[in-house]
Design a protein around this motif. Structure first.
Motif: not given
Length: 184
Positions: A110-114, A164-168, A170-181
Protein backbone atom coordinates in the motif's frame (compact mmCIF):
# COMPACT_ATOMS: atom_id res chain seq x y z
CA UNK A 1 -7.30 -9.94 -44.59
CA UNK A 2 -4.54 -7.45 -45.23
CA UNK A 3 -1.68 -7.79 -47.66
CA UNK A 4 0.50 -6.31 -44.91
CA UNK A 5 2.51 -7.96 -42.18
CA UNK A 6 -0.40 -8.97 -39.93
CA UNK A 7 -4.02 -9.97 -40.13
CA UNK A 8 -6.44 -7.07 -40.01
CA UNK A 9 -9.68 -6.89 -38.05
CA UNK A 10 -13.01 -6.16 -39.72
CA UNK A 11 -13.92 -2.57 -40.58
CA UNK A 12 -16.32 -2.63 -37.62
CA UNK A 13 -13.53 -3.32 -35.11
CA UNK A 14 -10.48 -1.36 -34.06
CA UNK A 15 -6.85 -2.32 -34.46
CA UNK A 16 -3.43 -0.75 -34.91
CA UNK A 17 -2.86 1.63 -37.84
CA UNK A 18 -1.39 -0.61 -40.53
CA UNK A 19 0.90 2.01 -42.07
CA UNK A 20 2.44 2.87 -38.67
CA UNK A 21 3.00 -0.79 -37.81
CA UNK A 22 4.50 -1.59 -41.20
CA UNK A 23 6.78 1.45 -41.01
CA UNK A 24 7.98 0.55 -37.52
CA UNK A 25 8.69 -3.08 -38.35
CA UNK A 26 10.56 -2.01 -41.51
CA UNK A 27 12.66 0.36 -39.37
CA UNK A 28 13.27 -2.40 -36.81
CA UNK A 29 14.39 -4.82 -39.51
CA UNK A 30 16.81 -2.27 -40.94
CA UNK A 31 18.14 -1.44 -37.47
CA UNK A 32 18.59 -5.12 -36.62
CA UNK A 33 20.49 -5.63 -39.87
CA UNK A 34 22.69 -2.62 -39.06
CA UNK A 35 21.34 -0.54 -41.92
CA UNK A 36 20.13 2.35 -39.73
CA UNK A 37 22.39 5.11 -38.40
CA UNK A 38 20.58 5.16 -35.05
CA UNK A 39 20.42 1.80 -33.30
CA UNK A 40 17.14 0.53 -31.89
CA UNK A 41 16.97 -0.91 -28.38
CA UNK A 42 14.60 -3.20 -26.53
CA UNK A 43 13.37 -0.15 -24.65
CA UNK A 44 12.61 1.60 -27.95
CA UNK A 45 10.50 -1.37 -29.01
CA UNK A 46 8.68 -1.48 -25.66
CA UNK A 47 7.95 2.26 -25.82
CA UNK A 48 6.43 2.07 -29.30
CA UNK A 49 2.75 2.93 -29.63
CA UNK A 50 0.43 2.92 -32.61
CA UNK A 51 -2.80 4.75 -33.32
CA UNK A 52 -6.00 2.73 -33.02
CA UNK A 53 -8.12 2.78 -36.18
CA UNK A 54 -11.07 0.88 -37.62
CA UNK A 55 -9.98 -2.14 -39.64
CA UNK A 56 -6.38 -2.00 -38.44
CA UNK A 57 -4.06 -4.84 -37.57
CA UNK A 58 -5.18 -7.23 -34.84
CA UNK A 59 -3.56 -5.87 -31.69
CA UNK A 60 -2.77 -9.24 -30.13
CA UNK A 61 -0.69 -10.39 -33.09
CA UNK A 62 1.22 -7.10 -33.27
CA UNK A 63 1.81 -7.05 -29.50
CA UNK A 64 3.17 -10.61 -29.60
CA UNK A 65 5.50 -9.69 -32.44
CA UNK A 66 6.67 -6.62 -30.49
CA UNK A 67 7.42 -8.83 -27.48
CA UNK A 68 9.54 -11.15 -29.65
CA UNK A 69 11.25 -8.18 -31.29
CA UNK A 70 12.08 -6.64 -27.93
CA UNK A 71 13.54 -9.95 -26.74
CA UNK A 72 15.65 -10.16 -29.91
CA UNK A 73 17.09 -6.67 -29.43
CA UNK A 74 17.86 -7.38 -25.78
CA UNK A 75 19.48 -10.72 -26.67
CA UNK A 76 21.65 -8.95 -29.23
CA UNK A 77 22.61 -6.25 -26.71
CA UNK A 78 23.51 -8.98 -24.24
CA UNK A 79 25.63 -10.79 -26.83
CA UNK A 80 27.47 -7.59 -27.78
CA UNK A 81 27.98 -6.57 -24.15
CA UNK A 82 29.30 -10.00 -23.16
CA UNK A 83 31.65 -10.04 -26.16
CA UNK A 84 33.06 -6.65 -25.15
CA UNK A 85 33.05 -6.94 -21.35
CA UNK A 86 32.49 -10.59 -20.39
CA UNK A 87 29.69 -12.62 -18.84
CA UNK A 88 30.52 -11.53 -15.29
CA UNK A 89 30.11 -7.85 -16.24
CA UNK A 90 26.71 -8.65 -17.79
CA UNK A 91 25.59 -10.41 -14.62
CA UNK A 92 26.75 -7.44 -12.53
CA UNK A 93 24.78 -5.13 -14.82
CA UNK A 94 21.66 -7.25 -14.31
CA UNK A 95 22.26 -7.32 -10.56
CA UNK A 96 22.44 -3.52 -10.59
CA UNK A 97 19.14 -3.43 -12.46
CA UNK A 98 17.57 -5.80 -9.94
CA UNK A 99 18.86 -3.69 -7.04
CA UNK A 100 17.28 -0.61 -8.62
CA UNK A 101 13.92 -2.39 -8.32
CA UNK A 102 14.46 -3.67 -4.83
CA UNK A 103 13.92 -0.33 -3.05
CA UNK A 104 10.24 -0.40 -3.99
CA UNK A 105 9.89 -4.09 -3.31
CA UNK A 106 10.91 -3.65 0.33
CA UNK A 107 8.32 -0.95 1.03
CA UNK A 108 5.17 -1.87 2.91
CA UNK A 109 2.11 -2.98 0.97
CA UNK A 110 0.00 0.00 0.00
CA UNK A 111 3.05 2.29 0.16
CA UNK A 112 5.21 1.07 -2.72
CA UNK A 113 4.23 3.85 -5.17
CA UNK A 114 2.90 7.39 -5.07
CA UNK A 115 -0.81 8.06 -5.33
CA UNK A 116 -2.27 9.65 -8.46
CA UNK A 117 -3.41 13.24 -8.42
CA UNK A 118 -6.92 13.84 -7.21
CA UNK A 119 -9.41 12.42 -9.70
CA UNK A 120 -6.70 10.80 -11.85
CA UNK A 121 -6.84 7.11 -12.68
CA UNK A 122 -4.55 4.69 -10.90
CA UNK A 123 -3.97 1.00 -10.25
CA UNK A 124 -5.31 -1.04 -7.34
CA UNK A 125 -2.47 -1.24 -4.80
CA UNK A 126 -3.32 -4.84 -3.84
CA UNK A 127 -2.86 -5.95 -7.47
CA UNK A 128 0.44 -4.11 -7.89
CA UNK A 129 1.68 -5.32 -4.50
CA UNK A 130 0.87 -8.91 -5.50
CA UNK A 131 3.11 -8.56 -8.56
CA UNK A 132 5.82 -7.07 -6.35
CA UNK A 133 5.56 -10.13 -4.07
CA UNK A 134 6.11 -12.33 -7.12
CA UNK A 135 9.21 -10.32 -8.00
CA UNK A 136 10.55 -10.75 -4.47
CA UNK A 137 9.91 -14.50 -4.77
CA UNK A 138 11.84 -14.53 -8.04
CA UNK A 139 14.81 -12.54 -6.76
CA UNK A 140 15.01 -14.02 -3.26
CA UNK A 141 13.86 -17.60 -3.68
CA UNK A 142 14.22 -18.33 -7.39
CA UNK A 143 10.48 -18.77 -7.86
CA UNK A 144 9.42 -18.85 -11.52
CA UNK A 145 8.56 -15.54 -13.15
CA UNK A 146 9.02 -14.42 -16.73
CA UNK A 147 9.08 -11.11 -18.54
CA UNK A 148 5.80 -12.21 -20.14
CA UNK A 149 4.25 -12.61 -16.67
CA UNK A 150 5.14 -9.02 -15.79
CA UNK A 151 4.15 -7.70 -19.23
CA UNK A 152 0.76 -9.37 -19.10
CA UNK A 153 -0.04 -8.42 -15.50
CA UNK A 154 -3.28 -6.51 -15.22
CA UNK A 155 -4.31 -4.20 -12.42
CA UNK A 156 -7.80 -3.12 -11.50
CA UNK A 157 -8.52 0.60 -11.71
CA UNK A 158 -8.60 2.88 -8.70
CA UNK A 159 -8.76 6.65 -8.71
CA UNK A 160 -7.10 9.29 -6.62
CA UNK A 161 -5.88 8.33 -3.17
CA UNK A 162 -7.25 4.80 -3.51
CA UNK A 163 -4.69 3.80 -6.15
CA UNK A 164 -1.07 3.92 -7.22
CA UNK A 165 -0.15 6.41 -9.94
CA UNK A 166 0.05 4.63 -13.29
CA UNK A 167 3.25 6.25 -14.62
CA UNK A 168 5.60 5.10 -11.85
CA UNK A 169 4.08 1.60 -11.81
CA UNK A 170 4.42 1.30 -15.60
CA UNK A 171 8.04 2.51 -15.50
CA UNK A 172 8.83 0.03 -12.71
CA UNK A 173 7.27 -2.83 -14.68
CA UNK A 174 9.28 -1.82 -17.76
CA UNK A 175 12.51 -2.01 -15.76
CA UNK A 176 11.49 -5.37 -14.32
CA UNK A 177 10.81 -6.69 -17.83
CA UNK A 178 14.21 -5.49 -18.99
CA UNK A 179 15.95 -7.27 -16.09
CA UNK A 180 13.99 -10.48 -16.64
CA UNK A 181 14.67 -10.44 -20.40
CA UNK A 182 18.36 -9.99 -19.65
CA UNK A 183 18.28 -13.30 -17.76
CA UNK A 184 15.97 -15.27 -20.06
Amino acid sequence: MSEGMFKTVSRLRSGYATDEVDEFFDLARRAYEGKEAKPLTGHDVRATAFDIVRGGYATGAVDSALDRLEAAFIARARQEFVAAHGQQAWMERLADGARSLYGRLTRSDGEKFVRPHRGAAGYAPADVDALCHRLVGYFDRGEPLSAHDVRSATFRRRSGGAGYAEGPVDAFCDRAVEVLLGVE
